[in-house]
Structure formats: structure tokens, C-alpha cells
Design a protein around this motif. Sequence first.
Motif, short mmCIF file in Angstrom:
data_model
loop_
_atom_site.label_atom_id
_atom_site.label_comp_id
_atom_site.label_asym_id
_atom_site.label_seq_id
_atom_site.Cartn_x
_atom_site.Cartn_y
_atom_site.Cartn_z
N GLU A 1 1.04 4.94 0.79
CA GLU A 1 0.35 6.04 1.47
C GLU A 1 0.90 7.34 0.91
OE1 GLU A 1 -0.80 6.18 5.76
OE2 GLU A 1 0.64 7.81 5.83
N VAL B 1 2.31 -1.31 4.56
CA VAL B 1 2.02 0.10 4.29
C VAL B 1 3.34 0.87 4.20
CG1 VAL B 1 0.90 2.21 5.11
CG2 VAL B 1 -0.23 0.00 5.44
N ASP C 1 -8.14 2.25 2.32
CA ASP C 1 -8.60 2.19 3.71
C ASP C 1 -10.12 2.17 3.77
OD1 ASP C 1 -8.45 4.76 2.62
OD2 ASP C 1 -8.40 5.72 4.58
N ARG D 1 -7.53 7.78 11.53
CA ARG D 1 -7.38 7.79 10.08
C ARG D 1 -8.38 8.73 9.40
NH1 ARG D 1 -10.15 4.59 6.94
NH2 ARG D 1 -10.71 3.29 8.69
N PHE E 1 -3.96 -4.26 7.83
CA PHE E 1 -3.60 -4.57 6.44
C PHE E 1 -2.59 -5.71 6.38
CE2 PHE E 1 -4.90 -0.04 5.50
CZ PHE E 1 -5.95 -0.38 4.67
N ILE F 1 0.86 -1.19 0.00
CA ILE F 1 0.00 0.00 0.00
C ILE F 1 0.89 1.23 0.00
CG2 ILE F 1 -1.62 1.36 1.40
CD1 ILE F 1 -2.78 -1.33 2.35
N ALA G 1 -3.25 5.36 5.71
CA ALA G 1 -3.30 3.91 5.94
C ALA G 1 -2.44 3.46 7.11
CB ALA G 1 -2.87 3.16 4.67
N THR H 1 -3.80 5.30 -0.78
CA THR H 1 -4.66 6.20 -0.01
C THR H 1 -3.78 7.25 0.64
OG1 THR H 1 -6.27 6.32 1.79
CG2 THR H 1 -4.52 4.72 2.05
#
Length: 903
Positions: free
Chosen positions: A103, A398, A214, A562, A390, A101, A383, A380
Motif C-alpha cells: 500500500e 497488506v 483493490d 477505501r 485480501f 500487497i 488496501a 495500490t
Amino acid sequence: MVSFGDLARKIFGSSNERRVKGYKTRVDAINALEPEMKALSDEALAAKTVEFRAQIAEGKTLDDLLVPAFAVAREAARRVLGLRPFDVQLIGGMILHERAIAEMKTGEGKTLVATLPVYLNALASKGVHVVTVNDYLATRDSATMNRIYSFLGLTTGVIVHGLTDDQRRDAYARDITYATNNELGFDYLRDNMKYERGQMVQRGHFFAIVDEVDSILVDEARTPLIISGPLDDRSDLYNRIDSFIPLLSDEDYEIDEKQRSANFSEDGTEKLENLLRDAGLLKGETLYDVENVAIVHHVNNALKAHKLFQRDKDYIVRGDEIVIIDEFTGRMMPGRRYSEGQHQALEAKEKVSIQPENQTLASITFQNYFRMYKKLGGMTGTASTEAEEFGNIYGLEVIEVPTNLPIVRIDEDDEVYRTAEEKYKAILAEIKDAHDRGQPVLVGTTSIEKSELLAEMLKKTGFAKFQVLNARYHEQEAYIVSQAGVPGAVTIATNMAGRGTDIQLGGNLDMRIEAELGEVEPGPERDAQETAIRAEVQRLKEKALAAGGLYVLATERHESRRIDNQLRGRSGRQGDPGRSKFFLSLQDDLMRIFGSDRMDSMLQKLGLKEGEAIVHPWINKALERAQKKVEARNFDTRKNLLKYDDVLNDQRKVIFEQRIEMMDATDLDETVDDMRHEVIEDIVTRRIPQKAYAEQWDTEGLKTDVQASLNLDLPVVEWAGEEGIDDADIRERITAAADAAATDRAERFGPEIMRYVERSVLLQTLDHLWREHIVNLDHLRSVVGFRGYAQRDPLQEYKAEAFELFQALLTNLRQGVTAQMMRVELVREAAEAPSPVPPMMEGHHIDPVTGEDDFNEADAMPVVAPENRDPKNPLTWGRVSRNEACPCGSGKKYKHCHGAFEA
């Protein structure tokens, strides 16, 4: 005092910083190719796609091609869109390609970042899915980014509400497919209810990039996707079970009104078992045998209907229907029904018509759907607070990507007031002050109701120029959000409103040109108007910058850090100035949960006057600790739900794989023969136990079973009387007779018709039993929690009993298929025989926050051209926009006419 950890981070950098630095070599390699790519003609650059695919065919991997493919995609974006991905965007693209992921802060160009790994992975020709949170974003992003893909010779499709199966199949067959998470999940479930391979629309789960990861994999994943359809009429069952409850005495059950629960005592259970046994409704020895799970559920509902639900308090009988009364407002709620058979139990109690119960035909959680992809990446702005989830659930790391320009936004400490009234007074004063200075303000609220409450307050103060957004109308909201950076603009929004659209200071130039000049033909006049808009946007941007940039003013802390970070992140994009501040009161939900009473008395002792606020970094830290606790609790809840769904998911995979094998098989006669032989083995073993004497054989029962399961009238009793015969001989004779009957039927039908019949019977029987199995597991789930009182682990109990139910499903499948295949007769020619049709179905996904069904089947209707609509027949109107003129011809807007009846 500096800790060893802080010291190590200063010397070596954090693990995230080290990871990001690791991409520098490849970034440099991509940059080194830039002059070469710029020198290529458009045709030569596009031809690189064919060259890369040839290299893959020769054995090269996607990782081998990452550097040249990213260089090609970047150059294509520069030529087609006028956008050249920054180095940090290249890093984000690599992270997505590596199953992680990225971020990236708001305004860092995530939509463009995705094009790099999408192009690379599309070269494999296995289909890449880009997942968005709503139809508007899927349509917008696919239309914009398709300009890059089509330039490079790739095809793009988009999946939205209202498409036919043929349109969906075509979209999935493209190299790249944009779609929402709901549409992808429902298409998967529907595919596994089709009866021919050619009817399926999806072609596999190779690689998906999830935008706003997310929101999709955490927030929306709290509730499953469900496809439901009406059950067969079971009025008789409800009425028979209802008739038993008046026969019970007070000692037969225990009522807990506070917990709204009703349970049978030991005496009550015994009495009920006898009543059910006499009525032929009890299977096995006791009520709590696993095969009686559905009956337990229905008798519990009947007990609640009689002993917990009170007529004229919880519901009323109006005509021939039960209408629920809202416990808070006392108002009737026509159209609303209790779920899981409770409403039917009340209808049986009151002797009104029993409406069919909606049955779950198929369901899946987003966790289990997205874990099917061989590769999964996400992006996103927020995250890291959910990094553990995750990692645990999806195996996704992340990685924070640095911003292209440093963030200069000022995040101020929270202001805490004693009462909500004082807080809102301060908010209104702050909004007015910012507006007067020409500073654009984004006001964040936690719910639709609170956004509307604040709007009313603003109106009462005489403030008229503001916008209210609540994530209901994505297309209109995207435009409003895009202009929320205009000086003096005041925009009140809930968390999801307009997400996916940048707030640019001075307003979004491209969206404004599209909105104002979309209908204007190209030419000198349009060019002049466009130049004027550009100049105005630039002037407004300078004014907004001078006023301090976008001011994010939050009216409450959310349960999740978040969501707060998402709101803050709307300000300060691409190095712009900005400011954010949270206004809180001790009456806010989060403050009340964590002991605001003690803080209130302390603040009074300290002499905090009305209208004054307390501002201190310690308050921020305390609130952050509170949010962490709530996040941990919510994660545990989701993890626990997933453990139960994993049990169903393992079984779902087996069933869906079996269905596909059956659809792909050219011949199923061996499968049918094996099932028939196993049924014969079962009935002979049951009636002639091993090592039993001949006089202990139940030959009459065996004759009856053979008749029921095999449709054969065999002299089993006479065979058993023969000298020296044993169970193996009888089994062989029954098998020989059954095989001969099956062979005779196959010869009469012919191979082509026989294949069609076998496939149809197998699939339809499997589907019917699977749907019953899902209902049984739902019922088991609703009662298994009580096992905890007996010091037994409910999850382990659920696993064990779910396995038993699955074994029973397989046994019933063998018996059902065998019984049908031994009875089926040819009625029509195979050419006339239509393909089996899946049952009527509708999709549901309950919003975890509002409790509303956010996959409204009405929205799933196709758009119909006005000239093809019959004003007198709403069924011909298709999908109608809420603000469109009503097709009936009344002259009113649809939402004030026929649309008003849909609420």
C-alpha cells in the motif's frame, strides 16, 4: 486513559512498522552496491542479466539474487529514465516479490516500483504479467518501462483489445507482458476452448503484479467474466412447455407479486410431472430429480411469463418481437432482452418468433483466475480497509509502505447539511472561492449522473471553465487529470476517472510536452519551446503551492472507506501541501440508509438553520462505523458468491486439465478403449442385474442398447438362451465384438487419421457436454436458494447436486464418445481435414456499479488504416474513435453519425 495495546505500540511499534523495518538490511545491501553499479559501462550492466540467468541455471533462487538484481534494475532506471528509486520504493518492490500487497500513497511511483520485482522474476524465463485496469495504462506503462527492460536485455509485450491470436501468443512469449485483467481472463477461457495445443496463447501463470489491486481484486471481482455464444434453436422446447401452463388451474401455483415470484403447488407439480412425462421431457421419477434441473428452470420461466408479466405493461408485442417497457419511465427499450430464457418464454407465450438464447460457454471469477498464479503481488494507495478480504480469499498480506516525504495534507471534518440543495449551494460557493484564490480543485462524485448534475449547476452560475471526467475515455482523461493541478483548474471526476495518472501541481510536464510538441521535429526550435514549457510549469507549480496545493472536494461519502481514501489521496503527493473535505447531506444514499430521519429531527430541535452545516469529529466516526457495516455486508456477499463459484472452479480445473492432456497425448486409443469397456459394463449391469435369474434378464433391452451405443447387431437374445451362460460370458462376447469392430476401423483409417479422429471426437464431445453442464449449474443455482425454506443449507445442496451432475457428465462423455467412434466413417483424406473450430463467442464483464457491459465487443475490433476502409461498408472500418470523423464521409464526428446508432 492509554490502553495496553497503545502502550505496546509506542514501545515496540506496530506489526506493520516492524515488518517494514525488517527490509532495512537488504535496502542497505542494495545501497552498498550502488557505487559498483554506477562504475559499470552500459554493456557491462546489461550483461548482468545473462550472468543472473546462468546463476539460476546453476541452482540459485530468485531470493538469492534479490539484492544484486534490485541494484542493477535501480541503476538501469536511473540511466534510462532519469529516475532513481527511493529506499521506500525498494521496500515496495520486495513486498511485491514476497506475495503481498504494497500500500503506497498516490504519487509514490508505484509504476517504477513494479520494475524491480518484475526484472527479478523475469530472470526465471517463465513470464511475468503486469495487470492494469485499462488498455491505455497497459500500453503507456509497457512503453515507458520497456526502456528499462530492453536496456537490460529483456523482452516486453502488451495485450490490448483487437489483437489476433498470433499477436497475443507473441506477447505472452515475452519475458514481461502488460495486460488488463479482462484480457488475461478471457484469453485463459478462450485457450481452454481451443482444439490444438499450438492454438493456445498463454504459457502459464507464474507471477503477476496487479496494479490498482483493490479495484481489480475487490471491486471488479463482484461479477464474473463470461464468454457466451448462441444456443442451438430450441423453439420447440419453449413452445411445448408453454402449452402446459394454460392447462393448470389457480390451485396449481402460488404468485407473489411483491417478490415477483411464481411457484408450483404440490398439486401443480404432480400435474406438471404427468404432462412432461407424457411429452417425453421428464427424466427420472420426479420433476426435482437432478437431471431435470433445466426443465424446472424452463417451466418456472413459462409460469412467470403467463402469470407475472403483463402485456402492454411489462412489455409490448411489436411486429414479430417482444419489446420490454421500462418500469420507471414507461419507455420502450428495443434491443434489451430478459436473460436466462425468460424472454424466450414470453415469445412462446405471445406466439412470435423465438430468438436463440445466448448460452454461457465458459466463465470464471477474477478471484479464481488470479488464484491460479504461483506468485501474486499487488499495489495500490488504498488496501488496508480490505485487508481481511485480501487475506481470506487470496492469501495476500497488506503492508503499508511509508511515504518518501511526510504527508502535510489537511483532512478536514465533514460538513453535513440537512438537504442536498443546501449541500450543493455550499459546494458551488466553495469551488468559486478556491478558483478565485488560484487553488486547483478536484471535485469527487460517486456516479456519472451526479458529475453531470454538478456540471449543469456550475454552468447555471456562469462558471464555464471546468472539466468533467467519468472514466469512459481513459486516454483523453489521463491528460486532463495530469493537468488538474494547474492553479484555478476545476476538475469534476467519478471514482475511477484518470486513475493511474498523478495530479502534479502546476501540471504534468512530460505529458504536456508530449501533447504540445509531439509533432515537432527535434532541433533548436523544439528545444526553445520545451524550455518555455518547463519554465511555465515551474511558475504554475509555485502559484499552486502558494494557494495551498490541490483541494479535494468530495460531494458524498461512498459505501466504502477505501474509495473515499483514494479520492483524498489524490492530494498531497510527495510532501506537497493539500486539503480535503467531504460535503454531505441527510438525503445522501449512505445517510438515508443509516437513519438520517432521526438525525434530521434532532438537528431541527437544535435550531440548525437553512444553509448551516454541522461539523464534528463524532459525525466522521459515526459515518465510518456505517461504512464498515456496509463493507462487511459486501464482503459477505462476495464470499458467498465465491463459495458457489468454487464448486464450479474445482470441476473447471478437472475439465481443462483433461483437455490439455488430450491435446498433448500422442495416442488416445487406450482412453477410447477404456471408455468403450465402461459403457459395455454399464449397459450389461443395467439389463442383467447381479444375482438375477436368466428369466429376469432384459435381453431385448440389452440388444437395443448394444445397437444404440456400439452400432453392433449382435444375437444377444440367442446367447441368453444358451445352457449355462452367465452375465460375464455375455459381457465378454459383446466386448470382443466391439473391440474387433474398433480394430477393423483403426486399420482401415490408419494410425495418423485415427489419432486425429479420436482427439476431435473426444474434445468436441467434452466441450458440448461441459457447455450444457454450465447451463445446468446456472439453472440449479437459480432454484437452489428455495431449499433454505425447508431448513436445508442451499450451498451444501448445490455441492451435492453439482457433483451428481458432474458424474452424469462423465457418464454421458463415455457414452457419446463410444457411440461416435463406433459409427465414424472416413469421408476425406486426413490432410484435407480441417482442425475443429471453436464456436462463435463474445466476452462480457458486467460493471458491478453501473450494470453495463464494460467489455464491449465493438471495442475489441482492430484499428484499420483510413485508406483500407470502404465508406459504404461499416464492417471494414474496424475500431473507430468516438471523436474521429465518421468513415462514411458525412463530415460529422463518428459519435454524431454512425456511432450514434451503437448506443
